[in-house]
Design a protein around this motif. Sequence first.
Motif, PDB file in Angstrom:
ATOM      1  N   LYS A   1       3.995   3.044 -13.711  1.00  0.00           N
ATOM      2  CA  LYS A   1       4.076   2.570 -12.321  1.00  0.00           C
ATOM      3  C   LYS A   1       4.285   1.058 -12.269  1.00  0.00           C
ATOM      4  O   LYS A   1       4.992   0.562 -11.379  1.00  0.00           O
ATOM      5  CB  LYS A   1       2.809   2.954 -11.558  1.00  0.00           C
ATOM      6  N   MET A   2       3.712   0.313 -13.194  1.00  0.00           N
ATOM      7  CA  MET A   2       3.960  -1.131 -13.230  1.00  0.00           C
ATOM      8  C   MET A   2       5.421  -1.408 -13.525  1.00  0.00           C
ATOM      9  O   MET A   2       6.046  -2.276 -12.895  1.00  0.00           O
ATOM     10  CB  MET A   2       3.057  -1.803 -14.273  1.00  0.00           C
ATOM     11  N   LYS A   3       5.991  -0.674 -14.470  1.00  0.00           N
ATOM     12  CA  LYS A   3       7.404  -0.845 -14.802  1.00  0.00           C
ATOM     13  C   LYS A   3       8.294  -0.469 -13.613  1.00  0.00           C
ATOM     14  O   LYS A   3       9.304  -1.123 -13.339  1.00  0.00           O
ATOM     15  CB  LYS A   3       7.764  -0.008 -16.031  1.00  0.00           C
ATOM     16  N   GLU A   4       7.894   0.565 -12.894  1.00  0.00           N
ATOM     17  CA  GLU A   4       8.636   0.974 -11.701  1.00  0.00           C
ATOM     18  C   GLU A   4       8.564  -0.116 -10.634  1.00  0.00           C
ATOM     19  O   GLU A   4       9.572  -0.430  -9.982  1.00  0.00           O
ATOM     20  CB  GLU A   4       8.052   2.277 -11.157  1.00  0.00           C
TER      21      GLU A   4
ATOM     22  N   LEU B   1       0.829  -1.209   0.000  1.00  0.00           N
ATOM     23  CA  LEU B   1       0.000   0.000   0.000  1.00  0.00           C
ATOM     24  C   LEU B   1       0.862   1.258   0.000  1.00  0.00           C
ATOM     25  O   LEU B   1       0.466   2.292  -0.541  1.00  0.00           O
ATOM     26  CB  LEU B   1      -0.932  -0.007   1.214  1.00  0.00           C
ATOM     27  N   ASP B   2       2.063   1.164   0.582  1.00  0.00           N
ATOM     28  CA  ASP B   2       2.961   2.313   0.578  1.00  0.00           C
ATOM     29  C   ASP B   2       3.350   2.706  -0.845  1.00  0.00           C
ATOM     30  O   ASP B   2       3.572   3.886  -1.139  1.00  0.00           O
ATOM     31  CB  ASP B   2       4.207   2.038   1.420  1.00  0.00           C
ATOM     32  N   PHE B   3       3.419   1.703  -1.738  1.00  0.00           N
ATOM     33  CA  PHE B   3       3.702   1.990  -3.150  1.00  0.00           C
ATOM     34  C   PHE B   3       2.473   2.580  -3.833  1.00  0.00           C
ATOM     35  O   PHE B   3       2.576   3.567  -4.563  1.00  0.00           O
ATOM     36  CB  PHE B   3       4.140   0.715  -3.865  1.00  0.00           C
ATOM     37  N   LEU B   4       1.315   1.991  -3.590  1.00  0.00           N
ATOM     38  CA  LEU B   4       0.090   2.445  -4.255  1.00  0.00           C
ATOM     39  C   LEU B   4      -0.287   3.866  -3.862  1.00  0.00           C
ATOM     40  O   LEU B   4      -0.793   4.633  -4.693  1.00  0.00           O
ATOM     41  CB  LEU B   4      -1.063   1.485  -3.939  1.00  0.00           C
ATOM     42  N   ILE B   5      -0.072   4.229  -2.600  1.00  0.00           N
ATOM     43  CA  ILE B   5      -0.511   5.561  -2.160  1.00  0.00           C
ATOM     44  C   ILE B   5       0.436   6.666  -2.642  1.00  0.00           C
ATOM     45  O   ILE B   5       0.163   7.844  -2.403  1.00  0.00           O
ATOM     46  CB  ILE B   5      -0.671   5.632  -0.630  1.00  0.00           C
ATOM     47  N   THR B   6       1.514   6.296  -3.326  1.00  0.00           N
ATOM     48  CA  THR B   6       2.365   7.341  -3.922  1.00  0.00           C
ATOM     49  C   THR B   6       1.693   7.970  -5.132  1.00  0.00           C
ATOM     50  O   THR B   6       2.137   8.999  -5.625  1.00  0.00           O
ATOM     51  CB  THR B   6       3.733   6.771  -4.353  1.00  0.00           C
ATOM     52  N   ILE B   7       0.611   7.342  -5.598  1.00  0.00           N
ATOM     53  CA  ILE B   7      -0.142   7.896  -6.734  1.00  0.00           C
ATOM     54  C   ILE B   7      -1.282   8.741  -6.185  1.00  0.00           C
ATOM     55  O   ILE B   7      -2.245   8.226  -5.626  1.00  0.00           O
ATOM     56  CB  ILE B   7      -0.709   6.784  -7.624  1.00  0.00           C
ATOM     57  N   ASN B   8      -1.170  10.038  -6.321  1.00  0.00           N
ATOM     58  CA  ASN B   8      -2.196  10.944  -5.819  1.00  0.00           C
ATOM     59  C   ASN B   8      -3.073  11.510  -6.927  1.00  0.00           C
ATOM     60  O   ASN B   8      -4.051  12.199  -6.657  1.00  0.00           O
ATOM     61  CB  ASN B   8      -1.543  12.105  -5.044  1.00  0.00           C
TER      62      ASN B   8
END
Length: 309
Positions: A242-245, A174-181
Amino acid sequence: MSDVKVSIIIPVYNVEKYISECLDSCINQTLQDIEIIIVDDCGSDKSIDIVKEYAKKDSRIKIIYNKQNQGPFVSRNNAAIKASGEYLLCLDSDDFLDLRACEIAYNASKDGYYDVVTFGSYYWNNNSASVFSEFETSSFDSGDEFGNWLFRSKSISWNLWGRLIKRNIYQANLDFLITINSRLIMAEDVLAMFVIYHNCQRLNFISDMLYYYRYNPNSSTNDKSIENIKESIKSFEEVIAKMKEFVLKNRCNKKWQKLYISLGVHECNILKRELKIKEGKYGFRDKFKSFIEGRWFVIRRKLRVKFGI
């Protein structure tokens, strides 16, 4: 609330026409050990007023408030942080559930053995149901086993709804997902399931049809305006990046990462073609390029499904 088995997560934005049916399908679930987390995504109609009336009568309904309209992706992540259920079930606010959905899906988790339980769905239009997605009963006891099966599947189901997802599996990255604002209006499910599958080892697919996906003419999916197509392309491009990242930062199954990213690029190219057609810029070279890409996509899918390459 203690011993919550399922947290139903519902982002709400301008759905006053449908929200009552959605909520009725939740509060009347045969499995009562649930919580219903509503995310107010700052709409302009009376949707949240309706939700508040339901909440007065059912303590299982919790409302959290976004400070501004952020879309379903961010809203679901906000709800996942607050959820207390063993499993999460994402439900779009214009859709609804079979009244046995939570019970059947939770029982299929085999007392928490499976990380994800996926079930079938109906397409609901004008009070008529037709099959939207269906699955043969199948289960997997390792991520690699599932990845190999997924790679050779002809139809790929990457929607976030229509599944029970173990809360700790959703929250693991979730820490990765919440970087997308940013407000994703398209492909948000692609990214979420890409990350969730990375965390899964045991998955169960059941044949029960438990979700009703409604045709909503006002949804962003059905908005074919030039501006909306541009925003959809922007969302897809951000999701692909973001998937590639994520792949660079995590050791992922090579087959399904290749599959997801290639399908994301394919869907994005379709939107770019639609945009050119809408803008009157679609010429002979575009038609030829589109034909070649389309034929190559079909050939590549046949090779993938039949030979696993």
